[in-house]
Design an enzyme around this catalytic site. Structure first.
Site, PDB file in Angstrom:
ATOM      1  N   ASP A  66       2.920  -2.181  -5.431  1.00 33.87           N
ATOM      2  CA  ASP A  66       1.806  -1.516  -5.841  1.00 33.87           C
ATOM      3  C   ASP A  66       2.033  -0.298  -6.757  1.00 33.87           C
ATOM      4  O   ASP A  66       1.202   0.648  -6.650  1.00 33.87           O
ATOM      5  CB  ASP A  66       1.014  -0.490  -4.562  1.00 33.87           C
ATOM      6  CG  ASP A  66       0.281  -2.113  -3.718  1.00 33.87           C
ATOM      7  OD1 ASP A  66      -0.280  -2.882  -4.091  1.00 33.87           O
ATOM      8  OD2 ASP A  66       0.670  -2.069  -2.375  1.00 33.87           O
ATOM      9  N   ASP A 103       2.498   0.194  -0.478  1.00 35.24           N
ATOM     10  CA  ASP A 103       3.794  -0.027   0.165  1.00 35.24           C
ATOM     11  C   ASP A 103       4.766   0.559  -0.822  1.00 35.24           C
ATOM     12  O   ASP A 103       6.054   0.409  -0.426  1.00 35.24           O
ATOM     13  CB  ASP A 103       3.984  -1.382   0.606  1.00 35.24           C
ATOM     14  CG  ASP A 103       4.137  -2.304  -0.491  1.00 35.24           C
ATOM     15  OD1 ASP A 103       3.857  -2.156  -1.645  1.00 35.24           O
ATOM     16  OD2 ASP A 103       3.938  -3.597  -0.089  1.00 35.24           O
ATOM     17  N   ASP A 121      -4.185  -0.230   0.000  1.00 35.33           N
ATOM     18  CA  ASP A 121      -3.651  -1.707   0.058  1.00 35.33           C
ATOM     19  C   ASP A 121      -3.873  -2.522   1.250  1.00 35.33           C
ATOM     20  O   ASP A 121      -3.964  -1.652   2.145  1.00 35.33           O
ATOM     21  CB  ASP A 121      -2.374  -1.665  -0.562  1.00 35.33           C
ATOM     22  CG  ASP A 121      -1.659  -3.004  -0.418  1.00 35.33           C
ATOM     23  OD1 ASP A 121      -2.391  -3.917  -0.921  1.00 35.33           O
ATOM     24  OD2 ASP A 121      -0.472  -3.205  -0.010  1.00 35.33           O
TER      25      ASP A 121
END
Length: 644
Positions: free
Chosen positions: A544, A540, A344
């Site tokens: 996610d 994180d 991410d």
């Protein structure tokens, strides 16, 4: 000795060994071994003179006590296991082998088997204690008391009894007992017990604080935000204590292997003892019984059942020492098969510290007015972009102006402020609400919050994010291991492209909604699985969580403050450093390499000595080396995993 709990074999030898790092004592463990060794040496030195006494009484008087001291735990454990129906374990093999040696008059060999077995167990306990230290150092961060503040009184209580909303006082040098928000005071925090970071963190009123960190300088008044059972530290303690319950495929293989291996060895030994004298001319029962005895001693699977779980335990411990929590040996194994790491962007490769860099107005609206409208709308959101806009506004927001509020995932917010419909979001939201705007507006670089009032475009706010210091190192580290690096982000194409170029990322996908990330990961998984590889996703741990759960290996970055990270991820990086991902993979590869070295070495040596014993070349002394020597070498080799 307690349960080694490794390969499905019971190692309860009953001689008082413990595997806890705080319980192991060289002095305590060496005493019975030293006594047995002295008696054994006396028996060896005076073996012939003693053996010449009537019926070898003196030899038995010295060596039988030596056998009793060194082998009592093994023999009694074998008896207890036999009553429970657990026949084919190493206790059984050692007992049958040594009692057979005594029956054949090979008393020194019987004592040697038990004595050297105990020496091997001693080194094994020492190795387990050392490798457990790194994990149990985490358990030491559990706070014992909390200073509950009731009016002007300070009362020491158990952290479990403190309720959410109550106030606690944390003095310099004390562990923070519960998660909370600092109401008064400022200080420096030692976060190394949780993160491994040596640099203290400065905190002040308004900052959040996590249980397990150590207050260094100032007195802090903290409002508790979570009960102890739900705090990050409680979840981490539970994770660490249960990390060894998830076995790697290699461990499961050895469990199955030992289940069939031991009875086969016993049957082969019986065949070696019984069949040759029946069919071979000149073969004696004594000679072939001795060979069968050698086979029993050689075949004891100590080196395997000890070194393999010890190796994985050391791998988990080494990772913990570096601030990487691996939830079990199976995930160490999975990391070795990862050939694609998907990151991410926000909060993972970048700091997530968004700051407003420019405000551009349209259609007559002034900058302060645009900023006030945007801050009012964004004040209800926890998104980093929203928080950066509110921080830029800098004054108290009048929430009474906010009449309705709708947050649209991956787009932005639509709200009613003073009877005006205000839109704040990305260009996708402008198109969704069919708000007229210039085409070049959609091509702006960076993170952009567009605003519109009553369907009329009124301007935009530019927000910038910073790359993490070790972002480049993180990608380089993975590429040096032959791993493909991919980035998935909800940000604009131009932002994603700039980040990908700076970090030298192989592939990226931008402008993804949360559900789009799952779909994008599915495509990557299908491609990797066709090549028999695995995919790790690093996020994180909050937004996610679905993607972390879907990946072959889910890695939560900076997951200490996130329940979702600890619950969902297979690996939790306890700092905000993406470079730890390549370090975790390197530790996993080192662990597997050493484990397979031990498997190959143990099976190879044992196979060779079984062959030598069957043809009459190897004696019981060589058999003892093949058993205990292999176990010791495997233990020392497994201990290397703990070294950097």
């Amino acid at each position: 000795m307690g349960q080694h709990g490794a390969c499905g074999c019971t190692h309860d030898h009953g001689h008082g060994h413990h595997h806890g790092a705080t319980e192991f004592s060289w002095k305590k463990e060496l005493t019975p071994i030293a006594l047995s060794a002295i008696l054994f040496l006396i028996g060896l030195v005076f073996n012939q003179p003693l053996g010449n006494t009537p019926y070898g009484i003196a030899e038995y008087a010295v060596l039988l006590p030596a056998y009793a001291v060194s082998g009592w735990g093994v023999v009694t454990s074998a008896g207890r296991n036999l009553l429970k129906g657990k026949v084919f374990d190493e206790n059984f093999l050692m007992t049958i082998a040594t009692l057979s040696a005594i029956a054949l008059g090979e008393l020194p060999e019987a004592v040697a088997v038990m004595l050297f077995f105990q020496v091997g167990e001693l080194f094994q306990d020492s190795a387990v204690a050392r490798s457990r230290n790194s994990i149990e150092s985490l358990l030491a961060i559990r706070p014992d008391t909390a200073n509950l503040k009731i009016d002007t009184e300070i009362k020491p209580v158990s952290p479990e009894t403190v309720q959410v909303g109550e106030l606690i006082l944390v003095r310099p040098g004390e562990k923070v007992p519960l998660d909370g928000e600092i109401l008064q005071g400022n200080s420096k925090l030692d976060t190394s017990p949780l993160t491994g970071e040596s640099i203290p963190e400065t905190v002040e009123a308004g900052d959040n604080i996590l249980a397990g960190t150590i207050n260094q300088t100032g007195v802090l008044t903290v409002k508790v935000t979570k009960p102890f059972a739900e705090s990050s530290i409680a979840k981490i303690l539970d994770l660490v204590q249960n990390a060894n319950s998830k076995k790697a495929k290699t461990e499961k293989f050895i469990t199955r292997f030992a289940r069939y291996y031991t009875p086969i060895v016993v049957l082969l030994s019986l065949a070696v003892a019984i069949l040759p004298p029946l069919f071979l001319p000149g073969a004696t029962h004594a000679e072939w019984a001795y060979r069968a005895l050698i086979l029993l001693v050689i075949s004891c699977p100590c080196g395997l059942v000890i070194s393999i779980p010890l190796g994985y335990f050391g791998g988990v411990g080494n990772a913990a020492k570096h601030g990487i929590l691996v939830k079990g040996a199976m995930f160490l194994d999975a990391l070795t098969e990862v050939k694609t790491v998907v990151f991410d962007k926000t909060g993972t490769l970048t700091k997530g510290n968004f700051q407003v860099t420019d405000i551009v107005t349209h259609n007559g609206l002034k900058e302060p007015e645009l900023l006030e409208l945007a801050a009012t709308v964004e004040s209800q959101s926890t998104h980093p972009v929203a928080q950066s806009i509110c921080e830029k506004y800098g004054t108290t927001i009048d929430h009474s102006q906010l009449e309705t509020y709708q947050e649209i995932s991956g787009h932005g917010i639509i709200a009613e402020v003073n009877q005006q419909v205000v839109v704040v979001g990305n260009d996708r939201l402008l198109h969704r609400e069919q708000i007229p705007h210039e085409p070049e507006i959609c091509q702006l670089e960076g993170t952009v919050a567009h605003t519109a009032v009553n369907g009329e475009y009124t301007g935009h706010i530019l927000i910038a994010d910073e790359l993490k210091e070790d972002g480049v190192e993180a990608v380089q580290g993975l590429k040096s291991q032959g791993i493909e690096v991919v980035m998935l982000t909800g940000d604009h194409e131009s932002v994603a492209s700039a980040i990908a170029q700076k970090l030298n990322i192989d592939h990226y996908q931008a402008q993804l909604l949360p559900e789009d990330k799952v779909n994008a990961l599915e495509g990557i998984l299908q491609r990797s699985h066709r090549e028999k590889n695995k995919v790790a996703f690093v996020g994180d741990g909050i937004n996610d969580a679905p993607v972390i759960a879907r990946a072959d290996v889910g890695i939560a970055m900076g997951g200490l403050g996130s329940d979702a990270a600890i619950e969902t991820a297979d690996v939790v990086i306890m700092t905000d450093h993406p470079s730890k991902v390549s370090q975790a993979i390197a530790i996993a590869h080192k662990t597997r390499r050493i484990v397979w070295q031990n498997i190959g070495f143990a099976l190879g040596i044992k196979g060779l000595f079984i062959l030598l014993g069957a043809v009459g070349v190897a004696t019981l002394w060589e058999a003892i080396f093949a058993d205990v020597g292999v176990a010791l070498i495997a233990i020392f080799n497994a201990s290397r995993i703990m070294k950097d």
